[in-house]
Design a protein around this motif. Sequence first.
Motif: not given
Length: 195
Positions: A163-172, A95-102, A12-14
Amino acid sequence: MAKIAIVYHSGYGHTAKVAEHVRKGAASTGAEVTLYKAEDLASPESGPWNELNAADGIIFGAPTYMGSASAQMKQFLDATSKAWFTDAWKDKIAAGFTNSGSLAGDKSSTLNQFSTIAAQHGMVWVNFGLKSGFNASGHDFAGALNRAGFYNGLATQAMTDLSAEEGPDASDLKTAELFGERVANATLRWVRGAA
């Protein structure tokens, strides 16, 4: 100079946004960093495999869906079997990274998936090495770095209703840049040592 490839899938762009910030952090070290979509590497017979094989380090990234990397990322991971047969990635940095809603959301499973494929290829896994910035009552959750406290890789959160424009936030996103910088620095040291 080190060459770093970031192979990612984003539903979804995140995760694409996180990948771009990992790229930004890695590039800040002087490394040459290229983003590759997992969908373009779904088959070992087509896609920029020669470019990927020429990288000194590979960073894997995908959303965590239902406790695992996305199906598109898994298809790419399966397609790496041709590189495995020829030891094309042996002794490269990974190395690796991941993103989710939780905040946690079983993201460890996805990071373990990535570290396992790296081990199968004989790669050298780089952990995050950044302590959690949100583990005491006086810490600010909104501005904390590595607030979810993942160490095996980078884990970010994007609320499912944003949306991907709104998240993840700046600290992430700042955390993603620090992660990219760490992996790039490890790759640079590895390349210099091999020379």
